[in-house]
Design a protein around this motif. Sequence first.
Motif, PDB file in Angstrom:
ATOM      1  N   TYR A   1       0.830  -1.229  -0.003  1.00 47.61           N
ATOM      2  CA  TYR A   1       0.098  -0.148  -0.013  1.00 47.61           C
ATOM      3  C   TYR A   1       0.868   1.379  -0.084  1.00 47.61           C
ATOM      4  O   TYR A   1       0.478   2.279  -0.589  1.00 47.61           O
ATOM      5  N   TYR A   2       1.937   1.315   0.592  1.00 48.27           N
ATOM      6  CA  TYR A   2       2.878   2.330   0.822  1.00 48.27           C
ATOM      7  C   TYR A   2       3.520   2.719  -0.737  1.00 48.27           C
ATOM      8  O   TYR A   2       3.523   3.789  -0.989  1.00 48.27           O
ATOM      9  N   GLN A   3       3.955   1.642  -1.007  1.00 51.46           N
ATOM     10  CA  GLN A   3       4.500   1.845  -2.626  1.00 51.46           C
ATOM     11  C   GLN A   3       3.487   2.572  -3.518  1.00 51.46           C
ATOM     12  O   GLN A   3       4.083   3.063  -4.271  1.00 51.46           O
ATOM     13  N   GLN A   4       2.163   2.123  -3.339  1.00 52.90           N
ATOM     14  CA  GLN A   4       1.271   2.653  -4.221  1.00 52.90           C
ATOM     15  C   GLN A   4       0.550   3.959  -3.806  1.00 52.90           C
ATOM     16  O   GLN A   4      -0.320   4.554  -4.295  1.00 52.90           O
ATOM     17  N   GLN A   5       1.386   4.567  -2.647  1.00 53.41           N
ATOM     18  CA  GLN A   5       1.053   5.895  -1.962  1.00 53.41           C
ATOM     19  C   GLN A   5      -0.531   5.709  -1.553  1.00 53.41           C
ATOM     20  O   GLN A   5      -1.373   6.810  -1.362  1.00 53.41           O
ATOM     21  N   GLN A   6      -0.905   4.678  -0.954  1.00 55.70           N
ATOM     22  CA  GLN A   6      -2.344   4.328  -0.292  1.00 55.70           C
ATOM     23  C   GLN A   6      -1.867   4.456   0.962  1.00 55.70           C
ATOM     24  O   GLN A   6      -1.910   3.438   1.575  1.00 55.70           O
ATOM     25  N   PHE A   7      -1.544   5.541   1.694  1.00 60.53           N
ATOM     26  CA  PHE A   7      -0.908   5.476   2.987  1.00 60.53           C
ATOM     27  C   PHE A   7      -1.938   5.428   3.898  1.00 60.53           C
ATOM     28  O   PHE A   7      -1.526   4.666   4.935  1.00 60.53           O
ATOM     29  N   SER A   8      -3.082   5.580   3.785  1.00 56.09           N
ATOM     30  CA  SER A   8      -4.235   5.348   4.862  1.00 56.09           C
ATOM     31  C   SER A   8      -4.202   4.055   5.011  1.00 56.09           C
ATOM     32  O   SER A   8      -4.508   3.481   6.351  1.00 56.09           O
ATOM     33  N   ASP A   9      -4.407   3.358   3.682  1.00 54.51           N
ATOM     34  CA  ASP A   9      -4.429   1.690   3.923  1.00 54.51           C
ATOM     35  C   ASP A   9      -3.369   1.174   4.467  1.00 54.51           C
ATOM     36  O   ASP A   9      -3.385   0.113   5.332  1.00 54.51           O
ATOM     37  N   SER A  10      -2.147   1.721   4.164  1.00 52.45           N
ATOM     38  CA  SER A  10      -0.657   1.236   4.857  1.00 52.45           C
ATOM     39  C   SER A  10      -0.893   1.378   6.463  1.00 52.45           C
ATOM     40  O   SER A  10      -0.504   0.340   7.200  1.00 52.45           O
ATOM     41  N   VAL A  11      -1.369   2.405   6.873  1.00 59.82           N
ATOM     42  CA  VAL A  11      -1.394   2.752   8.357  1.00 59.82           C
ATOM     43  C   VAL A  11      -2.171   1.822   8.997  1.00 59.82           C
ATOM     44  O   VAL A  11      -2.005   1.091   9.974  1.00 59.82           O
ATOM     45  N   ILE A  12      -3.432   1.413   8.369  1.00 60.03           N
ATOM     46  CA  ILE A  12      -4.416   0.503   8.889  1.00 60.03           C
ATOM     47  C   ILE A  12      -3.856  -1.160   8.867  1.00 60.03           C
ATOM     48  O   ILE A  12      -3.882  -1.674  10.073  1.00 60.03           O
ATOM     49  N   ALA A  13      -3.174  -1.492   7.980  1.00 62.42           N
ATOM     50  CA  ALA A  13      -2.448  -2.538   8.059  1.00 62.42           C
ATOM     51  C   ALA A  13      -1.452  -2.543   9.193  1.00 62.42           C
ATOM     52  O   ALA A  13      -1.205  -3.717   9.987  1.00 62.42           O
ATOM     53  N   ILE A  14      -0.676  -1.434   9.373  1.00 67.02           N
ATOM     54  CA  ILE A  14       0.417  -1.499  10.357  1.00 67.02           C
ATOM     55  C   ILE A  14      -0.287  -1.411  11.680  1.00 67.02           C
ATOM     56  O   ILE A  14       0.179  -2.223  12.743  1.00 67.02           O
ATOM     57  N   LYS A  15      -1.347  -0.936  11.855  1.00 72.44           N
ATOM     58  CA  LYS A  15      -1.997  -0.800  13.190  1.00 72.44           C
ATOM     59  C   LYS A  15      -2.542  -2.223  13.651  1.00 72.44           C
ATOM     60  O   LYS A  15      -2.563  -2.643  14.791  1.00 72.44           O
ATOM     61  N   GLN A  16      -3.178  -3.171  12.396  1.00 72.01           N
ATOM     62  CA  GLN A  16      -3.165  -4.446  12.899  1.00 72.01           C
ATOM     63  C   GLN A  16      -1.937  -5.285  13.447  1.00 72.01           C
ATOM     64  O   GLN A  16      -2.347  -5.989  14.161  1.00 72.01           O
ATOM     65  N   ILE A  17      -0.876  -4.895  12.758  1.00 68.17           N
ATOM     66  CA  ILE A  17       0.217  -5.619  13.331  1.00 68.17           C
ATOM     67  C   ILE A  17       0.489  -5.360  14.807  1.00 68.17           C
ATOM     68  O   ILE A  17       0.686  -6.184  15.665  1.00 68.17           O
ATOM     69  N   ILE A  18       0.415  -4.010  15.143  1.00 71.18           N
ATOM     70  CA  ILE A  18       0.798  -3.538  16.523  1.00 71.18           C
ATOM     71  C   ILE A  18      -0.093  -3.948  17.223  1.00 71.18           C
ATOM     72  O   ILE A  18       0.003  -4.678  18.595  1.00 71.18           O
ATOM     73  N   GLU A  19      -1.599  -4.172  17.099  1.00 66.93           N
ATOM     74  CA  GLU A  19      -2.729  -4.578  17.756  1.00 66.93           C
ATOM     75  C   GLU A  19      -2.619  -6.162  18.009  1.00 66.93           C
ATOM     76  O   GLU A  19      -2.730  -6.877  19.281  1.00 66.93           O
ATOM     77  N   GLU A  20      -2.454  -6.661  17.073  1.00 67.02           N
ATOM     78  CA  GLU A  20      -2.620  -8.447  17.006  1.00 67.02           C
ATOM     79  C   GLU A  20      -1.079  -9.313  17.145  1.00 67.02           C
ATOM     80  O   GLU A  20      -1.269 -10.284  17.400  1.00 67.02           O
TER      81      GLU A  20
END
Length: 174
Positions: free
Chosen positions: A98-117
């Motif tokens: 997502y980051y590479q595609q400049q879909q930063f919001s989606d990237s943030v959500i995936a990262i938050k899932q890592i941090i939470e789960e």
Amino acid sequence: KWSAEDIGDIEALKDQITRQQDELSRLKFELGNLKNDKAAQTQKQQFPEDKESLYQQAEKLLLEKSYNEAVRFYSEFVKRYPNDVRADDSLYHIAEAYYQQQQFSDSVIAIKQIIEEYPNENQADKALILLHDAYLAMNKCAKARSTLEYLKERYPRSNQKRNATRKLERLKCK
């Protein structure tokens, strides 16, 4: 002229806007996942049945920079095997794609899932560096700073701590 009450109201509105933007980003991410799930259902035969082939295909797609397909395969891997040791890696690669595609919001959500789960797995500290970068790309400097500070506090023995320190020293928020 502005009173202290006006400034307080403005700050409260800014906080509310930020919360709503985060919620909108989360909903967009979920919608994207639903679209991917729907596409995956119509093309289900494309996913390998065994775990190793599925993960290897996802990796191959990422290396080929077929980011949308890589996200689809990694997402399927996480969905099927959430307790696998590579689940956090898969989420990290989703965030990267997502980051590479400049879909930063989606990237943030995936990262938050890592941090939470998966906060104690291999990718959590590295994901926080990517989260910092995504926040900067979204012009959210204060969040970028707090992300690095959180990394240093939460993962004091991390290999990423030095990287976080360097980035904090260079970070100039307006």
